[in-house]
Write an enzyme that holds these catalytic residues in place. Sequence first.
Site, short mmCIF file in Angstrom:
data_model
loop_
_atom_site.label_atom_id
_atom_site.label_comp_id
_atom_site.label_asym_id
_atom_site.label_seq_id
_atom_site.Cartn_x
_atom_site.Cartn_y
_atom_site.Cartn_z
N GLU A 156 -11.77 3.93 8.04
CA GLU A 156 -10.27 4.51 9.77
C GLU A 156 -11.85 5.30 10.40
O GLU A 156 -12.59 6.39 9.35
CB GLU A 156 -9.87 4.81 9.36
CG GLU A 156 -8.70 3.70 9.03
CD GLU A 156 -7.41 3.84 8.16
OE1 GLU A 156 -6.68 4.76 9.17
OE2 GLU A 156 -6.93 3.16 7.45
N CYS A 264 -6.53 2.45 1.87
CA CYS A 264 -7.56 1.70 0.21
C CYS A 264 -7.67 2.13 -0.88
O CYS A 264 -6.64 1.66 -1.68
CB CYS A 264 -9.12 1.55 1.32
SG CYS A 264 -8.99 0.63 2.77
#
Length: 474
Positions: A156, A264
């Site tokens: 991200e 994640c």
Amino acid sequence: MRITVVGLGYVGLVSAAGLTTWNHDVVGLEVDRTRLDALARGETPLFEPGLDGLLEEATRTGRLRYTDSVESSVPQAQVVIIAVGTHDGSGGWQTETIRAALQAIVPAMAPDAVLTIRSTLPPEFVPEIVGLAHRLREEVGAERVPVLTNPEFTRESTAVADFLQPDRVVIGILDDPVGRGVRALKRVYRLVDAPILVLPAADAGMAKLGANLFLATKISFANELATLCEAFGADVDAVVHAMSFDPRIGGSFLRAGIGFGGSCLPNQVAMTIRSSREAGLPTPLLGAVDGVNRGQRVRFVDRMSRMLDGLAGRRVALLGLTFKPGTDDLRDAPALTIARDLIDLGADVVAYDPMPNARVRAAALVPGLQVVASVQAALADADAAGLLTEWPEFAALDWGSVRSLMRGTVVLDGRNALSPDAMQAAGFDYAGFGRRIPAAEPRSLAGRPAITSHDGDVLSEIASAATGAAAGKS
Ligand code: UDX
């Protein structure tokens, strides 16, 4: 090539837009009407630097269109890429969405098309996919299609660049008897200047998981190193810098602080521990990685408490809420756990983050958390400031002026993002993690208060070991 991307969330949307830059004609298939309507209006439904421009260009050139119709997007595709979510929203996996997507999509695929799964998959689900895909084809009397995986490695905040200039492309083979699927995917990536690795799907999935587990391990190692530095009077930044000249080690992902968050790393560490335990396999290293990481959040609260001689009634300004800069994502953000714990211990917590919607969501997620629309409003009259996300604007603050804005002098830097010298020169009682503070080692780090955390019981042992080391220094 004609490519249909199924699921326009984070991974799907970046992939769909990125594929158009390599001259592919892409259709994004999405069932969420709100998301689809936003895209149709030219709005990007998630925050990712650079994605707006990419989507605008892709729709302007006509290379990207969106639909919710399987009939108008799947039968004509040469490659179908499934990018639907597999997280259950509370730290676990779910496979309902991908099963539903396969049921809707696979029967409608052309006989010469290729099915590619880009979603991150629970390892135990991988072997099921081929059987499911073949059964769905048989039910409609259609020929089998090759089934591949293509895990993504994007971060991200840099997802666009990560997609367009990957370090490597990994193709996992689930079923591709004559190599037609691999040839097609290699064509998809033919303009990419990176090695294309073709592996059995189990290896491809483990290569993705292994990368994330290793990154998490590096961060927890850096945090434990920081604790050692505190105990032995060393400075973790200097130590990591010196270590980084060894090409076997490198310097990235060794920044100490409040640890890793996001969708994640924490999830993949936790889920791997859980799946391994279910399979009867011990994963002591990953257990320690998880424990050290969660312990950092406790250590932040503990340190803040000691720097303030107790938290009850203290006004604490938190700078940053998102799990890292450059995103509005709050998933498993350390800031949320820390805010809850500070509030539980009686502090009056006021937070600012540059992302307005992160502020709104954080206030809804953390009862008692006040959020404000400027960093100055957060810092005004604060007894202490805690930096939790290293947004550049926090390092760029005129801390000399901040000093007169605040009531107290305590600054606890959870990301080691501020200069200790500059902070001390501005009159602050500054501490970070594993950093040597030249003068006036904070009075703060003595004693070992009992802190309970929203992160649960695993913390107590690690936190007390860690705070013991910190206390040993003062
Ligand atoms: C991660 C992986 O990097 C990416 O390859 C994978 O595809 C998805 O998961 P992401 O979750 O976007 O990406 O964030 P990342 O940049 O890896 O940072 C994760 C967390 O680790 C953040 O909370 C960050 O603040 C923290 N971090 C990172 C540290 O605490 N120290 C570091 O040195 C680096």
